[in-house]
Structures are given as C-alpha cells and as structure tokens.
Design a protein around this motif. Structure first.
Motif, mmCIF file in Angstrom:
data_model
loop_
_atom_site.group_PDB
_atom_site.id
_atom_site.type_symbol
_atom_site.label_atom_id
_atom_site.label_comp_id
_atom_site.label_asym_id
_atom_site.label_seq_id
_atom_site.Cartn_x
_atom_site.Cartn_y
_atom_site.Cartn_z
ATOM 1 N N PRO A 62 0.818 -1.226 0.000
ATOM 2 C CA PRO A 62 0.000 0.000 0.000
ATOM 3 C C PRO A 62 0.850 1.274 0.000
ATOM 4 O O PRO A 62 0.511 2.245 -0.664
ATOM 5 C CB PRO A 62 -0.824 -0.091 1.279
ATOM 6 C CG PRO A 62 -0.788 -1.507 1.679
ATOM 7 C CD PRO A 62 0.490 -2.059 1.140
ATOM 8 N N TRP A 63 1.958 1.265 0.728
ATOM 9 C CA TRP A 63 2.821 2.438 0.766
ATOM 10 C C TRP A 63 3.391 2.737 -0.616
ATOM 11 O O TRP A 63 3.410 3.890 -1.055
ATOM 12 C CB TRP A 63 3.959 2.224 1.768
ATOM 13 C CG TRP A 63 4.849 3.414 1.889
ATOM 14 C CD1 TRP A 63 4.672 4.485 2.701
ATOM 15 C CD2 TRP A 63 6.041 3.662 1.136
ATOM 16 N NE1 TRP A 63 5.685 5.390 2.518
ATOM 17 C CE2 TRP A 63 6.544 4.907 1.559
ATOM 18 C CE3 TRP A 63 6.737 2.965 0.161
ATOM 19 C CZ2 TRP A 63 7.700 5.466 1.036
ATOM 20 C CZ3 TRP A 63 7.886 3.521 -0.366
ATOM 21 C CH2 TRP A 63 8.362 4.751 0.069
ATOM 22 N N LEU A 64 3.853 1.689 -1.301
ATOM 23 C CA LEU A 64 4.398 1.886 -2.641
ATOM 24 C C LEU A 64 3.332 2.400 -3.599
ATOM 25 O O LEU A 64 3.586 3.282 -4.414
ATOM 26 C CB LEU A 64 5.002 0.587 -3.175
ATOM 27 C CG LEU A 64 6.329 0.168 -2.576
ATOM 28 C CD1 LEU A 64 6.707 -1.231 -3.045
ATOM 29 C CD2 LEU A 64 7.419 1.157 -2.922
ATOM 30 N N TYR A 65 2.127 1.878 -3.493
ATOM 31 C CA TYR A 65 1.059 2.296 -4.390
ATOM 32 C C TYR A 65 0.648 3.742 -4.121
ATOM 33 O O TYR A 65 0.442 4.520 -5.047
ATOM 34 C CB TYR A 65 -0.149 1.360 -4.257
ATOM 35 C CG TYR A 65 -1.256 1.724 -5.198
ATOM 36 C CD1 TYR A 65 -1.139 1.452 -6.553
ATOM 37 C CD2 TYR A 65 -2.410 2.355 -4.753
ATOM 38 C CE1 TYR A 65 -2.141 1.785 -7.440
ATOM 39 C CE2 TYR A 65 -3.419 2.703 -5.623
ATOM 40 C CZ TYR A 65 -3.276 2.417 -6.970
ATOM 41 O OH TYR A 65 -4.261 2.758 -7.838
ATOM 42 N N LEU A 66 0.529 4.106 -2.840
ATOM 43 C CA LEU A 66 0.107 5.467 -2.505
ATOM 44 C C LEU A 66 1.172 6.511 -2.852
ATOM 45 O O LEU A 66 0.846 7.612 -3.279
ATOM 46 C CB LEU A 66 -0.230 5.577 -1.023
ATOM 47 C CG LEU A 66 -1.522 4.899 -0.582
ATOM 48 C CD1 LEU A 66 -1.675 4.958 0.926
ATOM 49 C CD2 LEU A 66 -2.719 5.546 -1.254
ATOM 50 N N HIS A 67 2.435 6.185 -2.659
ATOM 51 C CA HIS A 67 3.487 7.163 -2.893
ATOM 52 C C HIS A 67 4.005 7.184 -4.331
ATOM 53 O O HIS A 67 4.562 8.190 -4.758
ATOM 54 C CB HIS A 67 4.659 6.924 -1.934
ATOM 55 C CG HIS A 67 4.349 7.334 -0.545
ATOM 56 N ND1 HIS A 67 3.676 6.522 0.340
ATOM 57 C CD2 HIS A 67 4.594 8.485 0.118
ATOM 58 C CE1 HIS A 67 3.536 7.150 1.480
ATOM 59 N NE2 HIS A 67 4.077 8.343 1.385
ATOM 60 N N HIS A 68 3.860 6.079 -5.033
ATOM 61 C CA HIS A 68 4.443 6.020 -6.371
ATOM 62 C C HIS A 68 3.442 5.641 -7.445
ATOM 63 O O HIS A 68 3.723 5.828 -8.621
ATOM 64 C CB HIS A 68 5.626 5.045 -6.387
ATOM 65 C CG HIS A 68 6.696 5.449 -5.429
ATOM 66 N ND1 HIS A 68 7.545 6.491 -5.669
ATOM 67 C CD2 HIS A 68 7.026 4.975 -4.210
ATOM 68 C CE1 HIS A 68 8.372 6.638 -4.648
ATOM 69 N NE2 HIS A 68 8.072 5.728 -3.758
ATOM 70 N N GLY A 69 2.302 5.093 -7.047
ATOM 71 C CA GLY A 69 1.295 4.729 -8.028
ATOM 72 C C GLY A 69 1.779 3.655 -8.983
ATOM 73 O O GLY A 69 2.790 2.997 -8.761
ATOM 74 N N MET A 70 1.053 3.490 -10.040
ATOM 75 C CA MET A 70 1.406 2.477 -11.029
ATOM 76 C C MET A 70 2.209 3.069 -12.182
ATOM 77 O O MET A 70 2.689 2.343 -13.041
ATOM 78 C CB MET A 70 0.131 1.835 -11.587
ATOM 79 C CG MET A 70 -0.679 1.080 -10.547
ATOM 80 S SD MET A 70 0.196 -0.289 -9.803
ATOM 81 C CE MET A 70 0.234 -1.423 -11.141
ATOM 82 N N ASP A 71 2.381 4.389 -12.217
ATOM 83 C CA ASP A 71 2.998 5.013 -13.373
ATOM 84 C C ASP A 71 4.494 5.277 -13.233
ATOM 85 O O ASP A 71 5.159 5.573 -14.220
ATOM 86 C CB ASP A 71 2.283 6.327 -13.707
ATOM 87 C CG ASP A 71 2.214 7.263 -12.516
ATOM 88 O OD1 ASP A 71 2.422 6.801 -11.389
ATOM 89 O OD2 ASP A 71 1.930 8.459 -12.725
ATOM 90 N N ARG A 72 5.053 5.161 -12.020
ATOM 91 C CA ARG A 72 6.491 5.389 -11.878
ATOM 92 C C ARG A 72 7.075 4.471 -10.813
ATOM 93 O O ARG A 72 6.391 4.024 -9.901
ATOM 94 C CB ARG A 72 6.801 6.836 -11.567
ATOM 95 C CG ARG A 72 6.238 7.313 -10.260
ATOM 96 C CD ARG A 72 6.454 8.821 -10.126
ATOM 97 N NE ARG A 72 5.912 9.248 -8.857
ATOM 98 C CZ ARG A 72 6.628 9.685 -7.846
ATOM 99 N NH1 ARG A 72 7.930 9.762 -7.954
ATOM 100 N NH2 ARG A 72 6.069 10.055 -6.727
ATOM 101 N N LEU A 73 8.354 4.207 -10.953
ATOM 102 C CA LEU A 73 9.058 3.331 -10.012
ATOM 103 C C LEU A 73 9.439 4.103 -8.753
ATOM 104 O O LEU A 73 9.665 5.306 -8.808
ATOM 105 C CB LEU A 73 10.325 2.774 -10.659
ATOM 106 C CG LEU A 73 10.130 1.722 -11.736
ATOM 107 C CD1 LEU A 73 11.469 1.402 -12.391
ATOM 108 C CD2 LEU A 73 9.510 0.470 -11.168
ATOM 109 N N PRO A 74 9.537 3.390 -7.629
ATOM 110 C CA PRO A 74 10.008 4.060 -6.414
ATOM 111 C C PRO A 74 11.506 4.361 -6.514
ATOM 112 O O PRO A 74 12.179 3.945 -7.463
ATOM 113 C CB PRO A 74 9.724 3.039 -5.311
ATOM 114 C CG PRO A 74 9.668 1.736 -6.000
ATOM 115 C CD PRO A 74 9.175 2.016 -7.389
ATOM 116 N N GLY A 75 12.027 5.062 -5.527
ATOM 117 C CA GLY A 75 13.444 5.385 -5.495
ATOM 118 C C GLY A 75 14.293 4.138 -5.305
ATOM 119 O O GLY A 75 13.791 3.023 -5.135
#
Length: 125
Positions: free
Chosen positions: A84-97
């Motif tokens: 959920p954290w990855l989805y909320l902060h980065h969504g489906m359109d970009r990769l996390p750091g």
C-alpha cells in the motif's frame, strides 16, 4: 549443493538487515538530520524487522525448519506491508526510489530463495 540454498537465504536476510540499517545511516550522512536518525532508530518496526531478519538468518544458516517458516511469514508480511505504501506514494505510473526498490528486490529474492524446491528440504532440524 542443497544446503547452500538455505545459506543463500541466510545471506539475503543479512543483506536486508544491512540495507535497512545502512539506509538509515546513509540518509543521516547525506543530510545530517539528527531528528530523522533518532526517529528512524526509535521506530519499533525498524528493530522488529531487524530482529526477525537476524533470527531467520541465524536459523537458516543452521538449517532449522522453524526459520524457514519464519522467513516465509516475515517476507510475506513485509511485502503486504510495503505494497500500500508503494502504491500510494508512487502509483502504477512510476518506479520508487533506489532504497525502497532495493528493499523490495531483496524481499522478493529472499522469498524466491526460500520457495526453491530444495530449500525447505535443506532445513531438517
């Protein structure tokens, strides 16, 4: 050869510990934010994840069956917790750091290593 899989999983868990604690230290060295360092090191989730990964690494190194189950449960828990954290902060359109992506890759590598056919068989104690 089959015992090496449990040791590989153990090294992956140790890598996870190194990345989690090293990431906190690296962030402090780059920014100099003492408050962030104190806050990160006082989080119970940081020390719980570190302790569980350490116990799983030790148990897998000695090929204990309970460590295999602990590793499976811990990796799945962390993946569910991160999703959920990855989805909320980065969504489906970009990769996390790089940091969150490295943790995600280590968790997936740990889980895949544990799920290899011979890893559970190697944990015989």
């Amino acid at each position: 050869m089959i015992h090496d899989r449990a040791r590989l999983a153990s090294f992956t868990a140790l890598g996870y510990i190194f990345v989690v604690l090293g990431g906190i230290a690296l962030h402090f060295l780059n920014t100099g934010e003492v408050y962030t360092l104190k806050f990160s090191l006082l989080l119970p989730s940081t020390w719980t994840a570190t302790l569980v990964a350490g116990v799983a690494a030790w148990g897998l190194w000695h090929r204990f069956r309970w460590a295999w189950w602990l590793g499976i449960a811990a990796a799945l828990f962390q993946l569910v917790r991160m999703s959920p954290w990855l989805y909320l902060h980065h969504g489906m359109d970009r990769l996390p750091g790089f940091g969150p992506l490295l943790v995600l890759v280590l968790l997936l590598a740990f889980l895949i290593t544990l799920l290899l056919p011979g890893t559970k068989a190697a944990c015989t104690r």
